[in-house]
Design an enzyme around this catalytic site. Structure first.
Site, mmCIF file in Angstrom:
data_model
loop_
_atom_site.group_PDB
_atom_site.id
_atom_site.type_symbol
_atom_site.label_atom_id
_atom_site.label_comp_id
_atom_site.label_asym_id
_atom_site.label_seq_id
_atom_site.Cartn_x
_atom_site.Cartn_y
_atom_site.Cartn_z
ATOM 1 C CD GLU A 79 -22.075 -17.650 -27.356
ATOM 2 O OE1 GLU A 79 -22.313 -18.587 -28.135
ATOM 3 O OE2 GLU A 79 -22.693 -16.572 -27.367
ATOM 4 C CG ASP A 80 -20.188 -19.523 -30.920
ATOM 5 O OD1 ASP A 80 -20.468 -18.616 -30.084
ATOM 6 O OD2 ASP A 80 -20.575 -19.461 -32.101
ATOM 7 C CG ASP A 87 -16.773 -10.393 -31.711
ATOM 8 O OD1 ASP A 87 -15.556 -10.265 -31.722
ATOM 9 O OD2 ASP A 87 -17.523 -9.894 -32.573
ATOM 10 C CG PHE A 145 -14.977 -13.787 -39.205
ATOM 11 C CD1 PHE A 145 -16.002 -13.260 -38.426
ATOM 12 C CD2 PHE A 145 -15.234 -14.876 -40.010
ATOM 13 C CE1 PHE A 145 -17.267 -13.834 -38.459
ATOM 14 C CE2 PHE A 145 -16.503 -15.455 -40.043
ATOM 15 C CZ PHE A 145 -17.520 -14.922 -39.274
ATOM 16 N NE ARG A 166 -24.111 -22.598 -38.289
ATOM 17 C CZ ARG A 166 -24.092 -21.459 -37.593
ATOM 18 N NH1 ARG A 166 -23.275 -21.323 -36.569
ATOM 19 N NH2 ARG A 166 -24.886 -20.460 -37.934
HETATM 20 P P1 IMP Z 1 -21.012 -10.836 -29.381
HETATM 21 O O1 IMP Z 1 -22.416 -10.585 -28.958
HETATM 22 O O2 IMP Z 1 -20.430 -9.738 -30.180
HETATM 23 O O3 IMP Z 1 -20.112 -11.253 -28.234
HETATM 24 O O4 IMP Z 1 -21.066 -11.977 -30.451
HETATM 25 C C1 IMP Z 1 -21.156 -13.255 -30.147
HETATM 26 C C2 IMP Z 1 -21.640 -14.074 -31.323
HETATM 27 O O5 IMP Z 1 -21.219 -13.576 -32.606
HETATM 28 C C3 IMP Z 1 -21.010 -15.427 -31.201
HETATM 29 O O6 IMP Z 1 -21.795 -16.268 -30.417
HETATM 30 C C4 IMP Z 1 -20.890 -15.886 -32.633
HETATM 31 O O7 IMP Z 1 -22.065 -16.555 -33.006
HETATM 32 C C5 IMP Z 1 -20.734 -14.613 -33.426
HETATM 33 N N1 IMP Z 1 -19.304 -14.385 -33.732
HETATM 34 C C6 IMP Z 1 -18.466 -13.512 -33.136
HETATM 35 N N2 IMP Z 1 -17.224 -13.575 -33.640
HETATM 36 C C7 IMP Z 1 -17.268 -14.538 -34.594
HETATM 37 C C8 IMP Z 1 -16.265 -15.089 -35.472
HETATM 38 O O8 IMP Z 1 -15.077 -14.733 -35.492
HETATM 39 N N3 IMP Z 1 -16.709 -16.073 -36.292
HETATM 40 C C9 IMP Z 1 -17.992 -16.515 -36.313
HETATM 41 N N4 IMP Z 1 -18.938 -16.038 -35.509
HETATM 42 C C10 IMP Z 1 -18.583 -15.045 -34.649
HETATM 43 MG MG MG Z 2 -22.899 -17.784 -30.819
#
Ligand code: IMP
Ligand code: MG
Length: 174
Positions: free
Chosen positions: A96-97, A100, A149, A162
């Site tokens: 995963e990238d 959050d 962000f 990206r």
């Molecule tokens: P979560 O479900 O809130 O943990 O969100 C995860 C996904 O939201 C990540 O896989 C990203 O694709 C996107 N995301 C969360 N934070 C960022 C950020 O700071 N920049 C860009 N994408 C983000």
């Molecule tokens: Mg993602």
């Protein structure tokens, strides 16, 4: 022109990914890894990390949406693209990238565990622990970052940026 500040340089990304590769290769040395990339954000990380992995490994891709075109989580999680192959009995490593709120991975882990893999672990390039809403057990973290962000190296802002070879912070966002 948007102003982007470098948070993690290309050099530091490469160095850390090599370390993660060594660690993962050691942990899985007698196994075969089914790496699953979470599209699209995880793609740069997946390809660079995969080159540092020594055990036998395969690549699978999934797309999950939780964000839409926003910079804060909507809370809706949906599988947009599923795996092509079964994972029963496999040692799955989700790539995963960023984590959050944790909603995406919390959901994905449940979905994948229902398919009876031998194990499921997570490697994430970035972790924003301050934003966590749902618990996720993460085995490998590249960098823990503050609640900002970020974009670049797979991560987007409105589908752009990206391609940046580093992780940046866009200044002037709401
Ligand atoms: P979560 O479900 O809130 O943990 O969100 C995860 C996904 O939201 C990540 O896989 C990203 O694709 C996107 N995301 C969360 N934070 C960022 C950020 O700071 N920049 C860009 N994408 C983000
Ligand atoms: Mg993602």
């Amino acid at each position: 022109m948007a102003k982007i500040e470098v948070l993690i340089s290309e050099e530091d990304l490469i160095k850390r990914i090599k370390e993660l590769g060594v660690e993962i290769s050691e942990d899985y040395k007698d196994k075969e890894i089914s790496m699953i990339c979470v599209l699209k954000g995880g793609v740069m990380f997946m390809t660079d990390l995969a080159k540092e992995i020594k055990p036998l490994m395969s690549m699978g891709f999934m797309a999950i949406s939780s964000y839409g075109n926003q910079t804060s989580s909507s809370g809706i999680v949906k599988i947009e693209k599923d795996l092509d192959e079964p994972i029963e009995g496999k040692d799955v490593l989700i790539v995963e990238d960023i984590i959050d709120s944790g909603r995406t991975l919390n959901y994905l882990i449940k979905v994948l565990k229902d398919r009876n893999p031998n194990s499921v672990k997570i490697v994430t390039l970035l972790d924003k622990p301050d934003r966590r809403i749902m618990n996720v057990d993460v085995e490998y973290v590249g960098f823990t970052i503050p609640d900002e962000f970020v974009l670049g190296y797979g991560l987007d802002y409105l589908q752009n940026y990206r391609n940046l070879p580093y992780i940046g912070i866009m200044k002037g966002l709401e």
